[in-house]
Design a protein around this motif. Structure first.
Motif, mmCIF file in Angstrom:
data_model
loop_
_atom_site.group_PDB
_atom_site.id
_atom_site.type_symbol
_atom_site.label_atom_id
_atom_site.label_comp_id
_atom_site.label_asym_id
_atom_site.label_seq_id
_atom_site.Cartn_x
_atom_site.Cartn_y
_atom_site.Cartn_z
ATOM 1 N N GLY A 1 33.632 42.723 24.852
ATOM 2 C CA GLY A 1 32.353 43.425 24.905
ATOM 3 C C GLY A 1 31.460 42.894 26.007
ATOM 4 N N THR A 2 31.352 41.580 26.115
ATOM 5 C CA THR A 2 30.537 40.981 27.174
ATOM 6 C C THR A 2 31.119 41.306 28.542
ATOM 7 N N THR A 3 32.431 41.276 28.663
ATOM 8 C CA THR A 3 33.087 41.573 29.941
ATOM 9 C C THR A 3 32.800 42.998 30.382
ATOM 10 N N LEU A 4 32.873 43.954 29.464
ATOM 11 C CA LEU A 4 32.605 45.342 29.829
ATOM 12 C C LEU A 4 31.150 45.554 30.209
ATOM 13 N N ARG A 5 30.217 44.840 29.546
ATOM 14 C CA ARG A 5 28.802 44.996 29.877
ATOM 15 C C ARG A 5 28.468 44.393 31.230
ATOM 16 N N THR A 6 29.257 43.471 31.691
ATOM 17 C CA THR A 6 28.956 42.771 32.942
ATOM 18 C C THR A 6 29.931 43.191 34.040
ATOM 19 N N ALA A 7 31.096 42.546 34.077
ATOM 20 C CA ALA A 7 32.074 42.839 35.123
ATOM 21 C C ALA A 7 32.547 44.290 35.059
ATOM 22 N N GLY A 8 32.683 44.839 33.852
ATOM 23 C CA GLY A 8 33.128 46.223 33.729
ATOM 24 C C GLY A 8 32.164 47.194 34.371
ATOM 25 N N ARG A 9 30.874 46.966 34.161
ATOM 26 C CA ARG A 9 29.868 47.837 34.761
ATOM 27 C C ARG A 9 29.903 47.736 36.282
ATOM 28 N N THR A 10 30.109 46.534 36.790
ATOM 29 C CA THR A 10 30.178 46.348 38.232
ATOM 30 C C THR A 10 31.433 46.998 38.808
ATOM 31 N N VAL A 11 32.553 46.932 38.097
ATOM 32 C CA VAL A 11 33.781 47.588 38.537
ATOM 33 C C VAL A 11 33.565 49.090 38.667
ATOM 34 N N LEU A 12 32.932 49.693 37.680
ATOM 35 C CA LEU A 12 32.655 51.125 37.736
ATOM 36 C C LEU A 12 31.776 51.455 38.926
ATOM 37 N N PHE A 13 30.761 50.649 39.139
ATOM 38 C CA PHE A 13 29.843 50.869 40.252
ATOM 39 C C PHE A 13 30.573 50.703 41.578
ATOM 40 N N SER A 14 31.409 49.677 41.659
ATOM 41 C CA SER A 14 32.171 49.437 42.879
ATOM 42 C C SER A 14 33.107 50.600 43.181
ATOM 43 N N LEU B 1 39.500 57.651 59.766
ATOM 44 C CA LEU B 1 40.190 57.225 58.554
ATOM 45 C C LEU B 1 39.980 55.737 58.298
ATOM 46 N N MET B 2 40.172 54.917 59.309
ATOM 47 C CA MET B 2 40.078 53.468 59.137
ATOM 48 C C MET B 2 38.648 53.051 58.808
ATOM 49 N N PHE B 3 37.669 53.732 59.397
ATOM 50 C CA PHE B 3 36.281 53.410 59.072
ATOM 51 C C PHE B 3 35.993 53.702 57.607
ATOM 52 N N CYS B 4 36.372 54.886 57.138
ATOM 53 C CA CYS B 4 36.066 55.264 55.754
ATOM 54 C C CYS B 4 36.738 54.321 54.758
ATOM 55 N N VAL B 5 38.003 53.984 55.005
ATOM 56 C CA VAL B 5 38.721 53.109 54.076
ATOM 57 C C VAL B 5 38.154 51.697 54.125
ATOM 58 N N ALA B 6 38.010 51.148 55.337
ATOM 59 C CA ALA B 6 37.539 49.763 55.465
ATOM 60 C C ALA B 6 36.092 49.617 55.012
ATOM 61 N N PHE B 7 35.249 50.591 55.292
ATOM 62 C CA PHE B 7 33.857 50.524 54.843
ATOM 63 C C PHE B 7 33.802 50.526 53.318
ATOM 64 N N GLY B 8 34.619 51.372 52.699
ATOM 65 C CA GLY B 8 34.639 51.407 51.239
ATOM 66 C C GLY B 8 35.101 50.097 50.634
ATOM 67 N N LEU B 9 36.148 49.484 51.218
ATOM 68 C CA LEU B 9 36.630 48.209 50.708
ATOM 69 C C LEU B 9 35.606 47.101 50.921
ATOM 70 N N SER B 10 34.893 47.137 52.049
ATOM 71 C CA SER B 10 33.840 46.153 52.283
ATOM 72 C C SER B 10 32.729 46.291 51.252
ATOM 73 N N MET B 11 32.362 47.522 50.932
ATOM 74 C CA MET B 11 31.354 47.733 49.899
ATOM 75 C C MET B 11 31.852 47.243 48.546
ATOM 76 N N ASP B 12 33.154 47.372 48.315
ATOM 77 C CA ASP B 12 33.751 46.883 47.070
ATOM 78 C C ASP B 12 33.452 45.395 46.904
ATOM 79 N N TYR B 13 33.720 44.604 47.925
ATOM 80 C CA TYR B 13 33.453 43.169 47.856
ATOM 81 C C TYR B 13 31.952 42.887 47.861
ATOM 82 N N GLY B 14 31.215 43.700 48.619
ATOM 83 C CA GLY B 14 29.773 43.507 48.654
ATOM 84 C C GLY B 14 29.125 43.712 47.302
ATOM 85 N N VAL B 15 29.596 44.710 46.561
ATOM 86 C CA VAL B 15 29.041 44.979 45.233
ATOM 87 C C VAL B 15 29.290 43.808 44.297
ATOM 88 N N PHE B 16 30.487 43.230 44.340
ATOM 89 C CA PHE B 16 30.788 42.106 43.451
ATOM 90 C C PHE B 16 29.905 40.897 43.762
#
Length: 751
Positions: A281-294, A607-622
């Motif tokens: 429950g705690t994991t879903l409220r914290t890391a889980g919410r961030t995963v969804l956002f990411s 293509l490379m910009f869209c993919v790499a930018f998205g992955l960078s945001m993934d790490y940035g969100v975490f």
């Protein structure tokens, strides 16, 4: 916070995914099995083209020529090599004519012609300058899958020795078919490389073999599900075979990222003494919410490719969005169910205990809290050093990244051709012989399609005008059928070099008493570049605006979203610089095993910009989510930055290394575009995790200080109502929460 204080929405989701964990996993197993069946044979239904703009004039002309003059668009070339003899030798000529007649009699083949049957005007273009090679040209009809089947039937019959000549099979249809076959073979090999290496790395990160298998399982579910989605999409639209590579890369990479963060947080909670259900429950409220956002931020970047008309780019959006959402869904539904069933057994088969004998149990458990805590002191020291010398690290890393990106200023755009294939590929060999030994650009010229009634004198006058253009080697035609006609224009140089592209504009500007449109490789390239240039501002604005909104909802700050967009874009400079330096200019081509065409395919940077930018945001969100969680709890900006880096630095680095391994496995492909995509994204991910997240972000946040968290009153109230973070919600109706907005007011007034 106790269960009673949890917001009903979050508590309801936790109860939903953990109520019947065995049933959830059984349903998932059944759905995965169905996905295997539904996605079977998907690779055979995927196309190998899609770089052209379907709404362009060149596309219209191509379809019109296929309809009115099907023989004008040869897609099959047989290179006839006479060895030491001349192609005009009677025995050679007789055998070549026999092969031409035999090819013309084959089912599914039209418009067969050859050097030995051509008229005096067009014959020189079909004969090598040394007189020892000549061409037989034809068109294979049907859809792409039918053309591949016809080629598979014909190639073994015509390839090889025939009396005094040796025949090789080439042409656009052979290039596409060979590329599709090689991509499928390479993808299988990449999966065989990536899966075991990834498993070893996950065991090193988690220690526990059980915990390491969970992310891998989530990735496999995401990949199989996406294959089923792509198979369904092929029934209604064209999908590129290249999208399979992104499915594998993101399916493994993002699923592992998401599972890493969720499993790590779950193990942290277990280490504090929480029961498995409470820990989930705690994991879903914290890391889980961030995963969804990411996942939403990555999907937004990939969705921008839907704005472009080329189905090559749109295919990556289809595959990318599907695999991201499936990876997130599996991580947020299946993984919690598995964790509830495993409980403390998630730490079973801990291979690191072999190296920890004699250590206190508490210490051992602390190290089990996840990759984020491993090396936490080192990351704290790194944060302290960076923040003490923030101006130096901010300016220094920015200068290095800009310097690495400078080669991109010399980028030259081109089309994907046979040089994407390995130098040993038969269709590549054939086309290289044509480039090196034949006059002009046989099979790579320009066609001018004319519509409207005209007299022979008007056609002749128009032909003279285009023949007088400085870049024209020769004009053939017209071939007239009713109110339509076409001319073939051979440029003096390469089929798609700058003079050939300029010639497209000159042909389109040449006055004629009838409607004209130009097609051919150079015309397709010109139209593709125009289509990308037209949609690029809209795609960039879409990514930037939605990213700004999402990061604001995460942080409640006006400045952090701007920082995130700028620093993410800056993290991609090394990738773009390396792409030009290596793949366009040819450095390291021998080591990496590819032939440089001297240009970059037009759609690849998008293509490379869209993919790499998205992955960078993934790490940035975490990273930002943990910084925000600590700042909400303490109001101490510098401590929040240190805490965020300490808690996520090791985990982000581990996730980036694992994703880079997957991308490098994709980069072992023998197809240059796939190699460029894999190695380029791997470099971008590593630069983002190890340079931008570790050095540049904490340095910039130290320089902006507490003002980082400022937002005007209306936006603060909007965030307090709708914002999210990796921590307890900011607006629970059941329990009073801290008031970060007021704290930010105080901080802003002091800072």
């Amino acid at each position: 916070m106790t269960e009673v204080n949890r917001p009903p929405r979050i508590g309801g989701w936790t109860r939903f995914v953990t109520a019947r964990p065995r049933l959830s996993l059984l349903v998932a197993l059944v759905l995965t099995a169905l996905a295997v069946v539904a996605g079977s044979g998907v690779a055979d239904r995927l196309g190998s083209g899609g770089w052209e703009d379907p709404n362009a004039g060149s596309t219209y002309a191509t379809k019109a020529l296929e309809r009115e003059f099907p023989a004008s668009q040869p897609n099959l070339l047989l290179l006839v090599d006479a060895g030491s003899a001349s192609v005009d030798d009677p025995a050679v000529a007789a055998e070549a004519r026999r092969l031409t007649e035999r090819l013309a009699a084959e089912k599914g083949v039209i418009g067969v012609g050859s050097y030995w049957q051509a008229d005096a005007a067009s014959a020189p273009a079909l004969r090598a300058e040394d007189g020892r090679e000549a061409l037989i040209a034809a068109r294979i009809t049907g859809e792409e899958e039918e053309m591949g089947e016809t080629l598979d039937r014909l190639a073994p019959e015509f390839r090889g020795a025939h009396g005094p000549v040796e025949v090789s099979v080439g042409g656009p249809v052979a290039v596409r078919h060979e590329m599709q076959t090689i991509i499928q073979e390479d993808l299988t090999r990449a999966e065989m490389i990536a899966l075991p290496v990834t498993l070893v790395l996950l065991v090193m990160v988690f220690g526990s073999a059980v915990a390491a298998l969970l992310p891998l399982g989530i990735g496999i579910v995401a990949i199989l599900g996406t294959n089923a989605v792509l198979r369904g999409l092929t029934e209604i639209t064209d999908v590129s075979v290249f999208a399979m590579n992104l499915t594998t890369a993101l399916g493994l990479g993002l699923a592992i990222d998401y599972a890493l963060f969720i499993v790590r947080r779950f193990r942290e909670e277990l280490a504090t003494g929480a029961e498995p259900l409470t820990a989930v429950g705690t994991t879903l409220r914290t890391a889980g919410r961030t995963v969804l956002f990411s996942a939403l931020t990555v999907a937004v970047s990939l969705a921008a490719m839907l704005l472009f008309p080329q189905y090559f780019l749109r295919s990556f959006a289809y595959a990318g969005i599907a695999v991201v959402l499936l990876a997130a869904a599996a991580a947020l539904i299946l993984l919690p169910a598995a964790l509830v069933l495993l409980g403390h057994r998630v730490n079973s088969l801990d291979l690191r205990r072999l190296f920890r004998r004699g250590r206190p149990k508490a210490s051992s458990e602390a190290s089990d809290q996840g990759a984020g805590s491993t090396g936490g002191r080192a990351w704290t020291r790194t944060a302290n050093i960076v923040m003490r010398r923030a101006p130096f690290f901010a300016l220094g890393t920015t200068a290095v990244l800009v310097l690495l990106g400078l080669p991109f200023l010399g980028v030259k755009f081109g089309t994907a051709d046979d040089r994407q294939l390995p130098s040993s590929a038969e269709s590549h060999v054939v086309q290289q012989h044509i480039r090196d030994g034949f006059p002009g650009s046989p099979g790579g010229g320009l066609e001018v399609f004319a519509e409207g009634r005209a007299t022979p004198a008007q056609y002749a006058d128009y032909k003279e005008r285009i023949a007088a253009l400085p870049e024209v080697l020769r004009v053939d035609g017209p071939l007239v059928k009713g109110d339509s006609a076409y001319f073939t224009v051979l440029p003096k140089g390469e089929a798609v070099d700058d003079p050939a592209q300029n010639l497209v504009g000159e042909l389109r500007a040449t006055q004629a008493p009838f409607d004209t449109e130009v097609t051919g490789a150079a015309a397709v390239l010109v139209d593709s570049k125009d289509a990308i240039a037209e949609q690029l501002p809209l795609a960039a604005a879409f990514i930037v605006i939605v990213t700004l909104l999402l990061v604001f909802l995460l942080t409640g700050s006006v400045l952090i979203p701007i920082q995130a967009v700028v620093l993410n874009a800056l993290s991609l400079t090394a990738m773009f610089g390396a792409v030009v330096w290596v793949f366009q200019d040819g450095h390291l081509s021998g080591l990496l095993g590819f032939t440089s065409p001297g240009s970059i395919e037009t759609t690849l940077p998008v293509l490379m910009f869209c993919v790499a930018f998205g992955l960078s945001m993934d790490y940035g969100v975490f990273l930002l989510s943990r910084i925000k969680e600590e700042y909400d709890a303490t109001g101490d900006h510098d401590q929040a930055v240190r805490h965020g880096l300490q808690r996520t630095g090791g985990l982000i680095t581990a996730a980036a290394v694992i994703l880079a391994v997957v991308m490098v496995a994709i980069g072992t492909s023998r197809v240059t575009n796939t190699k460029m995509l894999g190695l380029g994204i791997a470099l971008a991910v590593l630069m983002d995790a190890m340079i931008v997240r570790s050095l540049l972000v904490p340095a910039v946040m130290r320089l902006t200080g507490r003002a980082t968290w400022w937002a005007p009153g209306p936006l603060r109230r909007f965030h307090d109502r709708f914002g999210v973070s990796e921590g307890e919600p900011t607006g629970s109706a059941e329990a009073p929460a801290p008031e970060p907005a007021e704290e930010r007011d105080k901080v802003s007034s002091r800072g």
